[in-house]
Design an enzyme around this catalytic site. Sequence first.
Site, PDB file in Angstrom:
ATOM      1  N   LYS A  50       0.880  -1.169   0.146  1.00 49.53           N
ATOM      2  CA  LYS A  50       0.231  -0.174  -0.095  1.00 49.53           C
ATOM      3  C   LYS A  50       0.999   1.296   0.109  1.00 49.53           C
ATOM      4  O   LYS A  50       2.118   1.241   0.742  1.00 49.53           O
ATOM      5  CB  LYS A  50      -0.688  -0.026   1.019  1.00 49.53           C
ATOM      6  CG  LYS A  50      -1.991   1.377   1.506  1.00 49.53           C
ATOM      7  CD  LYS A  50      -2.680   0.385   0.053  1.00 49.53           C
ATOM      8  CE  LYS A  50      -4.201   1.637   0.611  1.00 49.53           C
ATOM      9  NZ  LYS A  50      -3.994   2.375  -0.234  1.00 49.53           N
ATOM     10  N   LYS A  65       4.900   2.495   8.539  1.00 54.25           N
ATOM     11  CA  LYS A  65       4.039   2.630   8.549  1.00 54.25           C
ATOM     12  C   LYS A  65       2.279   1.803   9.173  1.00 54.25           C
ATOM     13  O   LYS A  65       1.840   2.711   9.621  1.00 54.25           O
ATOM     14  CB  LYS A  65       3.470   4.171   7.822  1.00 54.25           C
ATOM     15  CG  LYS A  65       2.674   5.659   8.007  1.00 54.25           C
ATOM     16  CD  LYS A  65       2.527   6.050   6.379  1.00 54.25           C
ATOM     17  CE  LYS A  65       4.029   6.576   6.320  1.00 54.25           C
ATOM     18  NZ  LYS A  65       3.834   7.872   5.735  1.00 54.25           N
ATOM     19  N   LYS A 111       5.545   2.004  -2.777  1.00 55.19           N
ATOM     20  CA  LYS A 111       5.131   3.578  -3.544  1.00 55.19           C
ATOM     21  C   LYS A 111       5.025   4.130  -4.902  1.00 55.19           C
ATOM     22  O   LYS A 111       5.732   2.956  -5.372  1.00 55.19           O
ATOM     23  CB  LYS A 111       6.093   4.810  -2.687  1.00 55.19           C
ATOM     24  CG  LYS A 111       5.756   6.691  -2.775  1.00 55.19           C
ATOM     25  CD  LYS A 111       5.177   6.458  -1.485  1.00 55.19           C
ATOM     26  CE  LYS A 111       4.617   7.427  -1.072  1.00 55.19           C
ATOM     27  NZ  LYS A 111       4.259   8.594   0.187  1.00 55.19           N
ATOM     28  N   ASN A 129      -2.686  18.657  -0.114  1.00 56.46           N
ATOM     29  CA  ASN A 129      -3.690  18.002   0.239  1.00 56.46           C
ATOM     30  C   ASN A 129      -3.372  18.172   1.993  1.00 56.46           C
ATOM     31  O   ASN A 129      -4.293  17.965   2.630  1.00 56.46           O
ATOM     32  CB  ASN A 129      -3.494  16.465   0.383  1.00 56.46           C
ATOM     33  CG  ASN A 129      -3.900  16.311  -1.191  1.00 56.46           C
ATOM     34  OD1 ASN A 129      -4.990  16.838  -2.436  1.00 56.46           O
ATOM     35  ND2 ASN A 129      -2.562  16.016  -2.159  1.00 56.46           N
ATOM     36  N   SER A 169      -7.486   5.491   4.149  1.00 56.83           N
ATOM     37  CA  SER A 169      -7.592   4.054   2.805  1.00 56.83           C
ATOM     38  C   SER A 169      -7.581   3.322   3.071  1.00 56.83           C
ATOM     39  O   SER A 169      -8.603   2.547   2.652  1.00 56.83           O
ATOM     40  CB  SER A 169      -5.613   4.169   2.207  1.00 56.83           C
ATOM     41  OG  SER A 169      -5.569   5.568   1.407  1.00 56.83           O
TER      42      SER A 169
HETATM   43  N1  LIG Z   1      -1.722  12.943   0.620  1.00 56.07           N
HETATM   44  C1  LIG Z   1      -1.410  11.806   1.290  1.00 56.07           C
HETATM   45  O1  LIG Z   1      -2.465  10.907   2.107  1.00 56.07           O
HETATM   46  C2  LIG Z   1      -0.323  11.952   2.117  1.00 56.07           C
HETATM   47  C3  LIG Z   1       1.022  12.577   1.960  1.00 56.07           C
HETATM   48  N2  LIG Z   1       1.993  12.298   2.712  1.00 56.07           N
HETATM   49  C4  LIG Z   1       3.281  13.321   2.477  1.00 56.07           C
HETATM   50  O2  LIG Z   1       2.552  14.926   2.604  1.00 56.07           O
HETATM   51  C5  LIG Z   1       3.742  15.065   2.253  1.00 56.07           C
HETATM   52  C6  LIG Z   1       2.892  16.480   0.791  1.00 56.07           C
HETATM   53  O3  LIG Z   1       1.385  15.260   0.049  1.00 56.07           O
HETATM   54  P1  LIG Z   1       0.649  16.001  -0.171  1.00 56.07           P
HETATM   55  O4  LIG Z   1       0.026  17.784   0.948  1.00 56.07           O
HETATM   56  O5  LIG Z   1      -0.489  15.534  -0.495  1.00 56.07           O
HETATM   57  O6  LIG Z   1       0.483  17.050  -1.525  1.00 56.07           O
HETATM   58  P2  LIG Z   1      -0.024  18.098  -2.304  1.00 56.07           P
HETATM   59  O7  LIG Z   1       1.207  18.467  -4.014  1.00 56.07           O
HETATM   60  O8  LIG Z   1      -0.351  17.911  -2.496  1.00 56.07           O
HETATM   61  O9  LIG Z   1       0.871  19.599  -2.088  1.00 56.07           O
HETATM   62  C7  LIG Z   1       2.283  19.537  -1.485  1.00 56.07           C
HETATM   63  C8  LIG Z   1       2.284  21.499  -1.028  1.00 56.07           C
HETATM   64  O10 LIG Z   1       4.155  21.608  -0.884  1.00 56.07           O
HETATM   65  C9  LIG Z   1       3.887  22.824  -1.473  1.00 56.07           C
HETATM   66  N3  LIG Z   1       5.359  22.649  -1.570  1.00 56.07           N
HETATM   67  C10 LIG Z   1       6.591  21.935  -2.685  1.00 56.07           C
HETATM   68  N4  LIG Z   1       7.401  22.615  -2.668  1.00 56.07           N
HETATM   69  C11 LIG Z   1       7.946  23.021  -2.069  1.00 56.07           C
HETATM   70  C12 LIG Z   1       8.854  23.813  -1.138  1.00 56.07           C
HETATM   71  N5  LIG Z   1       9.815  23.982  -1.717  1.00 56.07           N
HETATM   72  N6  LIG Z   1       8.636  24.716  -0.127  1.00 56.07           N
HETATM   73  C13 LIG Z   1       7.398  24.691   0.270  1.00 56.07           C
HETATM   74  N7  LIG Z   1       5.750  24.472  -0.595  1.00 56.07           N
HETATM   75  C14 LIG Z   1       6.468  24.125  -1.321  1.00 56.07           C
HETATM   76  C15 LIG Z   1       3.422  22.447  -2.496  1.00 56.07           C
HETATM   77  O11 LIG Z   1       2.824  24.046  -3.238  1.00 56.07           O
HETATM   78  P3  LIG Z   1       2.277  23.995  -4.376  1.00 56.07           P
HETATM   79  O12 LIG Z   1       0.571  24.164  -4.055  1.00 56.07           O
HETATM   80  O13 LIG Z   1       2.336  26.170  -5.250  1.00 56.07           O
HETATM   81  O14 LIG Z   1       1.817  23.133  -5.038  1.00 56.07           O
HETATM   82  C16 LIG Z   1       2.207  22.087  -2.610  1.00 56.07           C
HETATM   83  O15 LIG Z   1       1.702  23.091  -0.921  1.00 56.07           O
HETATM   84  C17 LIG Z   1       4.312  14.172   1.109  1.00 56.07           C
HETATM   85  O16 LIG Z   1       5.529  14.819   1.482  1.00 56.07           O
HETATM   86  C18 LIG Z   1       3.598  12.905   0.988  1.00 56.07           C
HETATM   87  O17 LIG Z   1       4.713  12.619   0.860  1.00 56.07           O
HETATM   88  C19 LIG Z   1       1.759  11.544   3.815  1.00 56.07           C
HETATM   89  C20 LIG Z   1       0.865  10.668   3.981  1.00 56.07           C
HETATM   90  C21 LIG Z   1      -0.189  10.929   2.883  1.00 56.07           C
HETATM   91  O1  LIG Z   2      -2.790   6.080   1.861  1.00 57.94           O
HETATM   92  C1  LIG Z   2      -1.914   5.635   1.023  1.00 57.94           C
HETATM   93  O2  LIG Z   2      -2.175   3.972   1.074  1.00 57.94           O
HETATM   94  C2  LIG Z   2      -1.184   6.116   1.287  1.00 57.94           C
HETATM   95  C3  LIG Z   2      -0.458   7.386   1.598  1.00 57.94           C
HETATM   96  C4  LIG Z   2       0.884   7.793   1.076  1.00 57.94           C
HETATM   97  O3  LIG Z   2       1.231   7.360   0.264  1.00 57.94           O
HETATM   98  C5  LIG Z   2       1.585   8.079   2.936  1.00 57.94           C
HETATM   99  O4  LIG Z   2       0.938   7.358   3.648  1.00 57.94           O
HETATM  100  O5  LIG Z   2       2.919   8.399   2.406  1.00 57.94           O
END
Ligand SMILES: NC(=O)C1=CN([C@@H]2O[C@H](COP(=O)(O)OP(=O)(O)OC[C@H]3O[C@@H](n4cnc5c(N)ncnc54)[C@H](OP(=O)(O)O)[C@@H]3O)[C@@H](O)[C@H]2O)C=CC1
Ligand SMILES: O=C(O)CCC(=O)C(=O)O
Length: 397
Positions: free
Chosen positions: A66, A90, A102, A208, A336
Site C-alpha cells: 500500500k 507505517k 510507493k 492536500n 485509505s
Molecule cells: N497525500 C497523502 O495522502 C499523504 C501525503 N503525505 C506526504 O505529505 C507531503 C505532502 O503531500 P501532499 O500534501 O499530498 O502533496 P501536495 O502536492 O498536495 O502538496 C504539496 C505542497 O507542498 C508545496 N511545496 C512543494 N515544494 C515546496 C517547497 N520547496 N517549499 C514549500 N512548499 C512546497 C506545494 O506548493 P504548491 O501548492 O504551490 O504546489 C504544495 O502546497 C509529502 O511528503 C507526502 O509524501 C503523507 C501521507 C499521506
Molecule cells: O493512503 C495511502 O495508501 C498511502 C499514503 C501515502 O502514500 C503515505 O502515507 O505516504
Amino acid sequence: MNALAATNRNFMKAARILGLDSKIEKSLLIPFREIKVECTIPKDDGTLVSYVGFRVQHDNARGPMKGGIRYHPEVDPDEVNALAQLMTWKTAVADIPYGGAKGGIGCSPKDLSTSELERLTRVFTQKIHDLIGVNADVPAPDMGTNAQTMAWILDEYSKFHGYSPAVVTGKPIGGRNRRGVVYATEALLAEHGKSIKGLTFAIQGFGNVGSWAAKLIHERGGKVVAVSDITGAVKNPNGINILDLLQHKDATGKLADFSGADAMDPNDLLTHDCDVLIPCALGGVLNRENAGDVKAKFIIEAANHPTDPEADEILSKKGVTILPDIYANAGGVTVSYFEWVQNIQGFMWDEEKVNQELKRYMTKAFHNIKGLCKSHNCDLRMGAFTLGVNRVARLLF
Ligand SMILES: NC(=O)C1=CN([C@@H]2O[C@H](COP(=O)(O)OP(=O)(O)OC[C@H]3O[C@@H](n4cnc5c(N)ncnc54)[C@H](OP(=O)(O)O)[C@@H]3O)[C@@H](O)[C@H]2O)C=CC1
Ligand SMILES: O=C(O)CCC(=O)C(=O)O
C-alpha cells in the site's frame, strides 16, 4: 544524505535495538519488487513526450502492499524505494493489514494540461495493471496527485480486470478525511500537558496535507503564524485566518499576495518563531544547514522523511521533540484502509464513524510507541521504527 540511505540507517538502528538476525535485516532491506516503466504520451499539440514511472513494492508480509503515487520532477528510484520502505513500517505502526509500496512519475504536473495528465496516468496504469490489485498492491494519492488521478487509475485498471473500486484509495467519492495529523499532534501535546489552543504553528506546504492541517488547527484555536507553498510564504504573529487563506489560494492558485498576512522568505519558514513546526511538503528539508536554527519545540512530520539523520541528532541535542513521519502522517493510509474495507464489503460508513475509528487507531499507535520508547529508552522515531519493524520481522521465516 539521500532518502534511501537515511531510511536504511533508521531501519538498521531499530534492527540493532531489536537484536534482529542479520539475514532478516538483509531481507527487509531488499524490496520485494521494483518496477520501472516508460510512459510516452502525445502532448495536446501532437508532439510526443516520454516520462519514467516507478512502482516499488517493498514488503507484503502483513498484507497487500500500500502506498501513494507521486508526480514530481524530483521523483527518482532511491527516493521511491525509501518511501516504499517507510510505508511498510507505517502500516505496521498503524496496525493495519498492509505491506508497503510507493510509486511516482518524474514530471511537473503543473506544466501538463488535464488531458495530458489523464493520458499519462492511463499509460502508467496500462504498464503496471498486472502488478497491482485489490489483494496485491493498492495505490493512493501522494504529492502532485489527487482524487481525480485515482479515478483515472480505477477506470483504466477496470478495463483490464473489471470494475474493482478497492484497487485504489483516495478516490473522489466522499473526499479524503485528513484529520490524522491533527489527532497525532493532539496525542503528543496531551502527553506534554498542552493542547493546540493557544500554541503557535508554522506549516511548510499548503497542499492536500498542509491545508487540512492548517484548517483543523485554526478551527481548534491554534495560531498558524506562518505558511509556505512553492510560490512563497506568508506570516502573521497574531495568527493567519486560514479560511481566508484557503479562499485566496483557491482563487489565485498561490499563497503569495494574500492581504491578511505579510510576505516572508520561504527559506525562513522552517526556522520561524513558533511552538510547533509541521513540514508538509518535500523530504530532507531539515538538515545540518538549518536544524541548529529551528525555534519550534515540537516538530510534527506530516511530510515523509522531512528530517535527515544529521538534523535528527542536532534537534535532539536542542531538546526538540519530533513526532516521526511513520506515525505522524499514518492517518492518511489508515483512512485509505477504511475506504478499501468499505469497497470490499460494499458497506458505507458515515463520516463520524471514520473520524472516531481514525482517532482510535492514532491514539492506540501513539501509546504503543510510547511504551516502546520506555522499554528501549529511545526517542519517538526509534519507538515507532522498533514497533513497525518488529511487527513485520516477527512474521518472517
Ligand atoms: N497525500 C497523502 O495522502 C499523504 C501525503 N503525505 C506526504 O505529505 C507531503 C505532502 O503531500 P501532499 O500534501 O499530498 O502533496 P501536495 O502536492 O498536495 O502538496 C504539496 C505542497 O507542498 C508545496 N511545496 C512543494 N515544494 C515546496 C517547497 N520547496 N517549499 C514549500 N512548499 C512546497 C506545494 O506548493 P504548491 O501548492 O504551490 O504546489 C504544495 O502546497 C509529502 O511528503 C507526502 O509524501 C503523507 C501521507 C499521506
Ligand atoms: O493512503 C495511502 O495508501 C498511502 C499514503 C501515502 O502514500 C503515505 O502515507 O505516504
